[in-house]
Structure formats: structure tokens, C-alpha cells
Design an enzyme around this catalytic site. Structure first.
Site, short mmCIF file in Angstrom:
data_model
loop_
_atom_site.label_atom_id
_atom_site.label_comp_id
_atom_site.label_asym_id
_atom_site.label_seq_id
_atom_site.Cartn_x
_atom_site.Cartn_y
_atom_site.Cartn_z
CG ASN A 31 -8.97 -1.29 11.82
OD1 ASN A 31 -8.05 -1.96 11.36
ND2 ASN A 31 -9.40 -0.17 11.24
CD GLU B 293 -8.74 1.11 7.59
OE1 GLU B 293 -8.64 0.17 8.41
OE2 GLU B 293 -8.24 2.22 7.79
CG ASP C 269 -0.32 -0.52 2.49
OD1 ASP C 269 0.92 -0.54 2.57
OD2 ASP C 269 -1.05 -0.90 3.41
CG HIS D 267 -5.86 -2.15 8.74
ND1 HIS D 267 -5.96 -0.88 9.27
CD2 HIS D 267 -4.54 -2.44 8.80
CE1 HIS D 267 -4.77 -0.44 9.61
NE2 HIS D 267 -3.88 -1.37 9.34
C1 F6R Z 1 1.45 -1.44 6.07
C2 F6R Z 1 0.20 -2.16 6.17
C3 F6R Z 1 -0.61 -2.15 7.41
C4 F6R Z 1 0.19 -2.46 8.67
C5 F6R Z 1 -0.70 -2.38 9.90
C6 F6R Z 1 0.09 -2.58 11.17
O1 F6R Z 1 2.02 -1.59 4.79
O2 F6R Z 1 -0.18 -2.75 5.23
O3 F6R Z 1 -1.65 -3.09 7.27
O4 F6R Z 1 0.76 -3.74 8.57
O5 F6R Z 1 -1.31 -1.13 9.94
O6 F6R Z 1 0.94 -1.49 11.35
P1 F6R Z 1 1.98 -1.46 12.57
O7 F6R Z 1 2.97 -2.51 12.32
O8 F6R Z 1 2.59 -0.08 12.50
O9 F6R Z 1 1.18 -1.70 13.80
#
Ligand code: F6R
Length: 257
Positions: free
Chosen positions: A148, A155, A81, A150
């Protein structure tokens, strides 16, 4: 380098779940799986993630590269992403994160790594997905998980049949990522993410979750029903998922007997 054993292998799960006593051992295991995939494939195609959870993983990979144990010269990579509206040079972009924490330190040729951008969703319908297919498909997809539930930036409410597309970020995700932006700068409201179908097409998926903040999401993802309310639960539909976590993140995971 000492390889840690998982404290608990939850083998009766429909997925391979490896629980480690602490985050450091879990992070090293995720890096080790990537290393073994890269060294055993002639053209490794990696799906990569950003976020705080992944920083130590990239540290391990950089270290093994510096020691001459690991080359990424034959690798191609596709990130999950990217924020909309940020220049690739913006320090808060995922492109900058990847360069700073990984790409600038390894031998993957610069034309081999990709992040989705506005072009990924314009023109022909699924440009980013097409590029993934042209390169033979993702062999190993690294995933984190949001509090959450995702994955990527899919989301809650995300539909299963989705490819790389633009999404609106939830308030909770924007708040969770605010620390990555300079004070007073708003977190973008939109991002481009691989879709659920894009992710599920990867040959192998490695999900890394550390810390108690991820415990509830992990529980919903793997012990609940497959539901758009928790996009990570779609991973139950994939046959090659390895969940790597520390005890804090695994605290609500039920062991099926
Ligand atoms: C990032 C991504 C997100 C993260 C998720 C956890 O490329 O795809 O899904 O893996 O938001 O983020 P952290 O590791 O910062 O808690």
C-alpha cells in the site's frame, strides 16, 4: 564474489534506480551498498528495516562478516519500527527478527542497536529521534515498501512532518504480516515507527523492492505526485535515494527521458 550489473540504470530519474533481472541480484546489490557504507565510515550509523524482503540482505551481510570481510564493531543502528504490545523476546517482535537474522551473528556491540519502543514516544517528545541525532544522524537508511506504499509503518494518510510516533496499522498491513505470527494470534493493531521527517533526514536512503506484488506501490511512489496517499512518494523529496529492484517490481516504473 561476483558482482552483478544492473540490467538497466534509469539514470534520468531524479533518483538512482537500479533494475536487476532477478531478486537475488537486487538483494545482493542492497547488501553491497551497506557493506561499502560500513567499510568507508568511521562511525557508520545505519537505519535498518525488517520484513521478508530484507532476509537475504542480512544473509549476505552475515556471510561477509563470517568470511572476515566486514565488521560492524563501530556501527550503531536504529530500526524503523516495532509492534506495540510485544515483548522484545516475543518471537514475532522485530527485535527478535533482528537478533535472529542479524545481530546474534555479527560483532555489533549489543548497546549499539536500537528499536523504537513505548519509551520512544513518551517523556520528552521525540526520544528516539533525539537518540538518532545524538549519534550523528543516520548515514544510510535501508527501506522496504508495503504493497500500500507504506515505508516503516507510515501508512497511507501519513503526514510529511512526523517523527517517531505510534500508529494504527491498516487491515492490509496486518493481513500481510499475519504469517509472522503463530496461528490464532492476532497481529498487533498498533506499532511505533520512525516518522516521514525522521526517514527523510537520513543522509542516504536505499529502498529495496522485489516481486510483482510491489510493482504498483513502486509506480505510485516514484511516478505519481508526492502524496500522503502513498507515503513512499515522500522519498521524491530526498536527494540521495537509490531504488534497487528486480524486473518484476519495476514493471510499471516509467523511464523519464
Ligand atoms: C519493516 C518495515 C516495512 C516493510 C514493508 C515490506 O521494518 O518497515 O515497511 O519494509 O512492510 O515488508 P516485506 O518485505 O515483508 O514485504
Amino acid at each position: 564474489m561476483k558482482q552483478q550489473q544492473a540490467q538497466k540504470n534509469i539514470e534520468s530519474q531524479p533518483y538512482d534506480c537500479r533494475v536487476f533481472a532477478n531478486a537475488t541480484d537486487a538483494e545482493m546489490e542492497a547488501a553491497r551498498l551497506i557493506k561499502s557504507f560500513v567499510t568507508s565510515s568511521t562511525k557508520p550509523v545505519l537505519g535498518l528495516a525488517t520484513g521478508r524482503t530484507m532476509l537475504p540482505v542480512y544473509q549476505w551481510l552475515r556471510q561477509w562478516h563470517a568470511l572476515g570481510e566486514l565488521s560492524f564493531a563501530q556501527c550503531v543502528s536504529f530500526n524503523l519500527d516495532e509492534y506495540c504490545g510485544l515483548d522484545a523476546d516475543d518471537p514475532s517482535s522485530f527485535a527478535s527478527y533482528m537478533r535472529t537474522n542479524f545481530f546474534d551473528h555479527i560483532d555489533m556491540p549489543s548497546g549499539h542497536w536500537h528499536l523504537p519502543d513505548a519509551a520512544a514516544t513518551s517523556g520528552t517528545p521525540h526520544t528516539y529521534d533525539d537518540l538518532i541525532h545524538t549519534n550523528g544522524g543516520i548515514g544510510l537508511q535501508l527501506l522496504g515498501i508495503g504493497r500500500n506504499g507504506h515505508i516503516g509503518f507510515n501508512e497511507p494518510g501519513a503526514e510529511q512532518n512526523t517523527r517517531t510516533h505510534e500508529v494504527a496499522l491498516t487491515a492490509s498491513t496486518r493481513a500481510a504480516n499475519a504469517a509472522d505470527f503463530p496461528e490464532g494470534t492476532a497481529v498487533p493493531t498498533h506499532a511505533i515507527t520512525m516518522g516521514i521527517s525522521t526517514i527523510l533526514e537520513a543522509g542516504n536512503i536505499v529502498l529495496l523492492a522485489t516481486g510483482q506484488g510491489k510493482a504498483e506501490a513502486l509506480h505510485q511512489a516514484f511516478n505519481g505526485l508526492v502524496s500522503a496517499a502513498c507515503p513512499a512518494s515522500y522519498l521524491q523529496l530526498h536527494t540521495n535515494v537509490t531504488v534497487i529492484c528486480d524486473e518484476a517490481a519495476a514493471q510499471f516504473l516509467k523511464v523519464h527521458s
